[in-house]
Design an enzyme around this catalytic site. Structure first.
Site, PDB file in Angstrom:
ATOM      1  N   GLU A   1      12.656 -44.057 -22.299  1.00 30.55           N
ATOM      2  CA  GLU A   1      13.530 -44.874 -23.147  1.00 30.55           C
ATOM      3  C   GLU A   1      12.820 -45.319 -24.415  1.00 30.55           C
ATOM      4  O   GLU A   1      13.436 -45.432 -25.476  1.00 30.55           O
ATOM      5  CB  GLU A   1      14.031 -46.089 -22.366  1.00 30.55           C
ATOM      6  CG  GLU A   1      14.813 -45.753 -21.109  1.00 30.55           C
ATOM      7  CD  GLU A   1      15.956 -44.791 -21.378  1.00 30.55           C
ATOM      8  OE1 GLU A   1      16.614 -44.903 -22.438  1.00 30.55           O
ATOM      9  OE2 GLU A   1      16.200 -43.910 -20.525  1.00 30.55           O
TER      10      GLU A   1
ATOM     11  N   HIS B   1      13.097 -42.648 -26.965  1.00 31.11           N
ATOM     12  CA  HIS B   1      14.335 -42.716 -27.758  1.00 31.11           C
ATOM     13  C   HIS B   1      14.200 -43.740 -28.880  1.00 31.11           C
ATOM     14  O   HIS B   1      14.718 -43.538 -29.983  1.00 31.11           O
ATOM     15  CB  HIS B   1      15.513 -43.099 -26.861  1.00 31.11           C
ATOM     16  CG  HIS B   1      15.953 -42.010 -25.931  1.00 31.11           C
ATOM     17  ND1 HIS B   1      16.124 -40.700 -26.338  1.00 31.11           N
ATOM     18  CD2 HIS B   1      16.263 -42.041 -24.600  1.00 31.11           C
ATOM     19  CE1 HIS B   1      16.522 -39.963 -25.316  1.00 31.11           C
ATOM     20  NE2 HIS B   1      16.607 -40.749 -24.235  1.00 31.11           N
TER      21      HIS B   1
END
Length: 790
Positions: free
Chosen positions: A339, A342
């Site tokens: 994550e 990202h």
């Protein structure tokens, strides 16, 4: 039940399990989990290897010999830099929801990265902060997690073999379309020619980790365990991102020890993410800044194991969440790294993306490392901006301690560099005080000497604050203390968190000295609407919770008698509401979430601790009983001669001494340091005692003076010989006769003198008469003269 491979004899296993179970029954945090996310485990004793040329006291690489499945493996480790700040900030909460901040002790240089010798693409992340080796490493394609066995007296460790995990598409909730939509604002800013410059300099990401209440309970409410889990999770992410020349720095930690600060009971993790990014922007960012924040949850969700939204360096809503379900650390750390990838511009890997010749990369469905596709996406994103990643965090670990301007270990002072120390009159470059100096820094240090006892080192800021004083033996000022929450203050206000809370004073601080607090009609007219000008809570960018009628007086502040528009911070909106029936003009201010990241304070919300009726106060936008302030300082406790501080100790008025203001003194408390004698301010109690003592001293001196005067007088008289009584009587009679004779003689002499004086006076009179007769005889006679003329 899945079979477990045991590499111990049954007897040894029995001896191992008995003390383990015993300690578990006693409440110890024994890490011993053969099931769950592990395929197998075995016990080994790591042997530290030493090499020639090592310098004692200097941090250097270390190596351990591990024996696994009958084979010996050498684990080489070297210290991580920049992983932690010098003082890690840890936020937690009391059972009443009060925020606490702590800076726990963490040993220096206890986090390492490394590899296993002669193993293909091996990586290791190990922490020794809790004693023993705790972390992860891989030998070829197999991943292991090592934990110290606390029940063992001989440095035994448990090594778990992790499952061959393929996460699949359920790990990340982001679809490719959503990733493309989030990346759209950054695509046009990227320039290919910027890639070399971006790659040349390493990047640094400051991270905040949060843990929900369930995770805190999972580790038996052991805050230290949560802290070291956070350090290890960050260490694993840092090891991953070093491949793209970016370092992860754990800036702070927040643990929801009392209750979850957002709702986490949704069926889908995406809904929790939406709540979390609002909490981060409205609450977390106000407390401290960071490049990114990630929340761990001890809960399963239907949609995914991890979610993220936004990009680093953005003032808009951004953050990520993931699950942390058991003691397996590598999997949650990998999901977090996914994550975080990202957040720095990485997309999901395509089929052709590879990492070290493999397909199971972090941005795909594996944990080997970042792929070549991730490299390109990352450098493309940082070329478009992401300037916050250029900030180098404060060095948490330095080899040379003396010279960093931080007094630590056995240092007496630290003046910095040699040039800086040459200008310092108190401290030497070897971190020792100059000869004759007592101190170098501190509120109670002046010209290298301790301030005298009673010196005010911290003045009271307002009527709800209390002063602190030096004790004459230290350079440090006592910790800041203030009046206990709930102590009455002016304008019918109450002290709360070091300030006097009053609507009247708050209106004047915003609208000027003529402003006054508005009546309840204004609060009902404005705060029952539920917009940015009248509400009891901001729940979103354009979402506001209207107040209930009983709590409207605890919503946004309303004032009257406003003559001029004040000069307020930029973007602040002032609103006036006219009530025709009451002929009132109510004044207030507006506020919305977009003002929070800009650092604009909310001046117009009623402060907690403000009175909202007899025996009631505003607390968390509700009008509640004043008992919530836990004010229990009765006047009798301090004998009506002082007030209680926030530590519930008496702070005495000048003239009385702590702890209970019973005896004469100079005031203060056991927490404030000893106050001194005030110039020109001597209390009546001291005057009375002084007068009594002065009179007593005068009385004593008078008695002493009379006594010594008599003694000295007797000493100076001539000594007389003693004689018989008869002789003394005879002498007394002779003396008396002599005295009578002398008196008679004196009387006779006086009579003779008087007679003589009379004779002299008579003689003098006779002489005067004879002299007069002679004068008369010499004068010529007038009658005879007349006859001769005839």
């Amino acid at each position: 039940m899945r079979s477990v491979q045991i590499f111990l004899s049954q007897c040894r296993l029995l001896l191992l399990l008995v003390p383990t179970m015993l300690l578990k029954s006693l409440g110890e945090d024994v890490i011993f989990h053969p099931e769950g996310e592990f395929d197998s485990y075995e016990v080994t004793i790591p042997e530290k290897l030493s090499f020639r040329g090592e310098v004692q006291g200097v941090v250097s690489p270390v190596s351990y010999l591990l024996q696994l499945k009958g084979k010996k493996h050498v684990l080489h480790l070297w210290p991580k830099r920049l992983l932690l700040p010098r003082h890690l900030r840890v936020f937690s909460f009391t059972e009443h929801g009060e925020l606490l901040e702590d800076h726990p002790y963490i040993p220096k240089d206890c986090n390492y990265m490394g590899s296993v010798k002669e193993s293909l693409d091996s990586k290791a992340t190990i922490s020794t902060c809790m004693g023993g080796l705790r972390g992860v490493f891989n030998i070829d394609a197999k991943h292991y997690q090592i934990e110290p066995l606390k029940a063992s007296p001989s440095f035994e460790h448990v090594v778990y073999l992790l499952k061959k995990e393929q996460f699949g598409n359920q790990v990340c909730g982001l679809s490719d379309d959503e990733i493309e939509w989030q990346m759209a604002p950054y695509e046009n800013k990227a320039r290919l020619r910027d890639f070399p410059g971006s790659y040349k300099h390493p990047k640094y990401l400051e991270l905040i980790l949060l843990f929900d209440q369930s995770r805190y309970r999972f580790v038996n409410n052991n805050l230290s365990q949560v802290i070291h889990d956070a350090i290890l999770l960050t260490g694993i992410m840092d090891t991953y991102f070093q491949d793209v020349r970016m370092r992860i720095h754990l800036k702070a930690l927040e643990v929801w020890t009392d209750f979850n600060k957002i709702r986490v009971g949704y069926p889908e993790l995406a809904e929790v993410l939406g709540r979390f990014v609002i909490y981060k922007k409205s609450v977390l960012n106000a407390r401290l800044s960071s490049d990114w924040a990630h929340l761990y949850l001890q809960r399963k969700y239907n949609d995914a194991l991890a979610w993220s939204f936004g990009k680093v360096c953005s003032l808009e809503y951004a953050g990520s969440v993931s699950t942390l379900l058991d003691t397996n650390i590598l999997a949650p750390a990998t999901w977090s790294a996914h994550e975080l990838g990202h957040a720095v511009g990485m997309s999901h890997d395509e089929q052709y993306c590879q990492c070290r010749g493999r397909l199971n990369c972090i941005m795909g469905s594996g944990r080997t490392g970042f792929s070549n596709c991730s490299y390109i996406s990352f450098f493309k994103h940082i070329s478009s901006g992401a300037t916050c990643l250029n900030n180098i965090p404060g060095l948490g670990y330095v080899l040379k301690r003396c010279g960093n301007k931080i007094v630590e270990d056995n240092e007496e002072c630290d003046c910095g560099s040699t040039e800086e120390c040459q200008k310092d009159r108190c401290c030497q470059s070897n971190c020792k005080l100059q000869p004759g100096a007592n101190c170098s820094i501190g509120l109670c240090c002046h010209d290298c000497r301790f301030r005298p006892s009673g010196y005010v080192c911290r003045q009271e800021g307002n009527e709800c604050d209390l002063a602190e004083y030096c004790d004459g033996n230290s350079s440090s000022c006592p910790n800041d203390v203030y009046k206990q929450d709930g102590t009455p203050c002016k304008y019918e206000g109450r002290c709360f968190r070091k300030g006097c809370r009053s609507r009247y004073m708050q209106c004047q601080s915003i609208f000027g000295p003529d402003a006054m607090e508005a009546p309840s009609e204004c609060y009902d007219a404005v705060n029952l609407i539920g917009d940015q000008f009248g509400n009891c809570e901001i729940t979103g960018i354009r979402n506001f919770k209207k107040c209930e009628s009983a709590n409207s007086i605890c919503g946004r502040l309303q004032c009257i008698n406003v003559e001029t528009i004040p000069d307020l911070p930029e973007h602040t909106t002032i609103i006036s509401t006219h009530l025709q029936a009451e002929n009132l003009m109510c004044w207030g201010t507006g506020y919305h979430l977009s003002m929070k990241p800009m650092g604009i304070p909310d001046l117009g919300m009623i402060n907690d601790g403000t009175s909202c009726g007899e025996g009631r106060v505003c607390f968390k936008k509700n009008c509640v009983n004043s008992s919530v302030l836990q004010f229990d300082c009765l006047p009798e406790k301090c004998n009506t001669r002082g007030v209680c501080n926030n530590r519930k100790n008496c702070h005495c008025m000048y003239g009385w001494a702590p702890p209970f203001c019973e005896e004469v003194g100079y005031g203060g408390s056991i927490d404030s340091g000893p106050p001194g004698l005030l110039r020109g301010a001597i209390p009546s109690s001291i005057w009375v005692v002084s007068i009594i003592m002065f009179r007593l001293i005068l009385l004593i001196l008078s008695v002493v003076f009379v006594f010594f005067r008599q003694v000295i007088g007797n000493h100076l008289k001539p000594k007389q010989e003693k004689m018989p009584l008869s002789k003394a009587k005879t002498e007394q009679e002779e003396s008396k006769t002599k005295t009578v004779q002398e008196e008679s003689k004196t009387k006779t002499g006086q009579e003779e003198s008087e007679a003589k004086t009379g004779q002299e006076e008579s003689k003098a009179k006779t002489g005067q008469e004879e002299s007069k007769a002679n004068i008369e005889s010499k004068r010529p006679k007038a009658k005879s003269v007349k006859k001769q003329k005839k």
